[in-house]
Design an enzyme around this catalytic site. Sequence first.
Site, short mmCIF file in Angstrom:
data_model
loop_
_atom_site.label_atom_id
_atom_site.label_comp_id
_atom_site.label_asym_id
_atom_site.label_seq_id
_atom_site.Cartn_x
_atom_site.Cartn_y
_atom_site.Cartn_z
N ASP A 100 1.80 1.02 -6.15
CA ASP A 100 1.68 0.42 -7.48
C ASP A 100 1.07 1.46 -8.41
O ASP A 100 0.04 2.05 -8.07
CB ASP A 100 0.77 -0.81 -7.38
CG ASP A 100 1.29 -1.98 -8.17
OD1 ASP A 100 1.52 -1.80 -9.37
OD2 ASP A 100 1.47 -3.06 -7.58
N ASP A 136 3.11 -0.78 -13.23
CA ASP A 136 2.41 -1.95 -13.76
C ASP A 136 2.35 -1.97 -15.29
O ASP A 136 1.99 -0.96 -15.92
CB ASP A 136 0.98 -1.91 -13.21
CG ASP A 136 0.18 -3.14 -13.57
OD1 ASP A 136 0.49 -4.21 -13.05
OD2 ASP A 136 -0.77 -3.02 -14.37
N GLU A 193 7.55 -2.80 -14.28
CA GLU A 193 7.15 -4.14 -14.72
C GLU A 193 7.09 -4.01 -16.24
O GLU A 193 6.17 -3.41 -16.77
CB GLU A 193 5.79 -4.54 -14.16
CG GLU A 193 5.54 -6.02 -14.42
CD GLU A 193 4.07 -6.41 -14.50
OE1 GLU A 193 3.77 -7.58 -14.26
OE2 GLU A 193 3.22 -5.57 -14.84
N HIS A 195 2.81 -11.55 -6.69
CA HIS A 195 1.39 -11.88 -6.64
C HIS A 195 0.86 -12.49 -7.94
O HIS A 195 -0.31 -12.85 -8.01
CB HIS A 195 0.61 -10.60 -6.32
CG HIS A 195 0.75 -9.58 -7.39
ND1 HIS A 195 1.96 -8.95 -7.65
CD2 HIS A 195 -0.12 -9.11 -8.31
CE1 HIS A 195 1.80 -8.14 -8.68
NE2 HIS A 195 0.56 -8.21 -9.09
N ASP A 196 1.70 -12.58 -8.97
CA ASP A 196 1.28 -13.20 -10.23
C ASP A 196 1.92 -14.57 -10.42
O ASP A 196 1.70 -15.23 -11.44
CB ASP A 196 1.70 -12.33 -11.42
CG ASP A 196 0.99 -11.00 -11.46
OD1 ASP A 196 -0.15 -10.92 -10.94
OD2 ASP A 196 1.56 -10.03 -12.00
#
Length: 555
Positions: free
Chosen positions: A99, A201, A258, A331-332
Amino acid sequence: MLEKIWWKEEVIYQIYPKSFYDSNCDGVGDLKGIIEKLDYLEELGVTSLWICPIFKSPMIDNGYDISDYVGIHEEFGSMEDLDVLVQKCKEKNMKILLDLVVNHTSHEHEWFKKALENPKGEFGDYYIFKEGKDGKVPNNWRSIFGGSVWEPVPNFENLYYFHTFHKGQPDLNWENPKLRREIYDMINWWLDKGIGGFRIDSITFIKKDLDFLDSPVDGGDGLSSVKHKARNRPGIEEFLFELNRETFEKYECVTVGEAPGVPYEQYDQYIGEGGYFNMIFDFKYADIDVENGSEWFRRTNWKSEQFKERIFKSQEVFEETGWGANFLENHDQPRSVSKFIRDEKYRNHIGAKALAALFFFLKGTPFIYQGQELGMENFTRKSIDEFDDVSSIDNFHRSMLEGYSEAEALNFVNQRSRDNGRTPMHWDSSKFSGFTKGDKTWLGLADCKEINVADQLEDKESVFNFYKKMIKLRQNSEYSEKLIYGKFERIETEEDLIAYKRGENIVSITNLGSSKGEVEITVKDILLNNYETLEIKEERIVLEPYQTILVTKGE
Ligand code: NOJ
């Protein structure tokens, strides 16, 4: 886009390291835990792993607040553990994606500590500092995790630093070429080390409107979302071009952006020929249950028809512009079975498989989030004190500021909390679902004995084995070529049915409703079915509630 390339042929499994497997009994997952479970991942058939941040961090946002980009967080292990993991993955032909969090660092990063000592000095220019206005913060922008984006700088009067997310996540100043160079060198250091690529991210936040002017108030807190003035803003293209040119482009790596807030008209710049990334996530259908991904009290009463339209539109844009990173969970996000299966009766293996096949055969690279392959569900908590996620706590208070009761606020949070997807992975039916052999877990988990890896490995009809079959069909069957590269085409059907074609003759049909549904089609072979049978009536088929099939079409 017909170009064939390796990353289009991957199936990527997302690991949230804190919650995957705890090898040393301290209640927190770790790198050795991932190594221990590689055989499981190989059995499932995934070809790459995306591991959420494993770098040194005070863990305010579970690692999305990095204090050292080239150090490993002690609870997760050491750099040697990571090297072993990369090596073992290589032996299994799996790649590791890390990430990349470069919109912000942690407030404990050395750069930021030095910046706070001397905001006008060299490191002060690595971050964003501004003076207040009329004794108040510089403007009315609301941070993503609530409250102002501005935090007072200790020991300096009327001076603030900027944070898009939590105050423990100060934003980096991308306007500073020296900072950008540091970031590029760090990225190249990891790529030289043999990392397969990055999930990047919140990258659309790196460019801010430099006027820093107030924008219209959009909430009961009297603030205005930072998104209006600091997400995908004009000028970002220069940073993103440079980022790609100085780093990714020089390697055979994969980049998954993202990139929230990018309108479809700009997808071409992001993922088209010479675009900034290889693929991006499209959140438009994942966020169908809320009007605005980060404000959970604005719930929608969505219909299958709208969900279908969003998926189809997204696919058509990807087909035209580039390549998509398809996902149901991360994970969100809440667990997909709890979010998308509205009829509780089918929040079980039937519903989990229906969603699985619906998303998995879309064109693009599929991402599977840990536990999704088991059909794990949300874990409803009784009090706000049981939540760890900063965003859950913020949304709880924001909801009440908007006039909702405490019970309503808790209900919103339970439906949307990021902790739903972050509860420890269920490995077996023992204490703590086999996630740890210790006497605690960092985050509570539901008392759910039924959904776990050990049982599902044994059960031919399990969700796990359904995923395994889907992966095999896509990766290693006579249909692979069409399932990976075949054109996506929508098929018009009644409202609750979602049907599409891949290549000339593979058809995926899913019934997302509680009643039977009919489709006109002549079925040749049934490649996958989450029910034991399929009702065929001359040139029509009848799907049971939440039935999903993948078939080839006859004449
Ligand atoms: C997006 C990540 O997915 C999320 O978990 C994180 O809180 C924010 N970016 C900030 O880094």
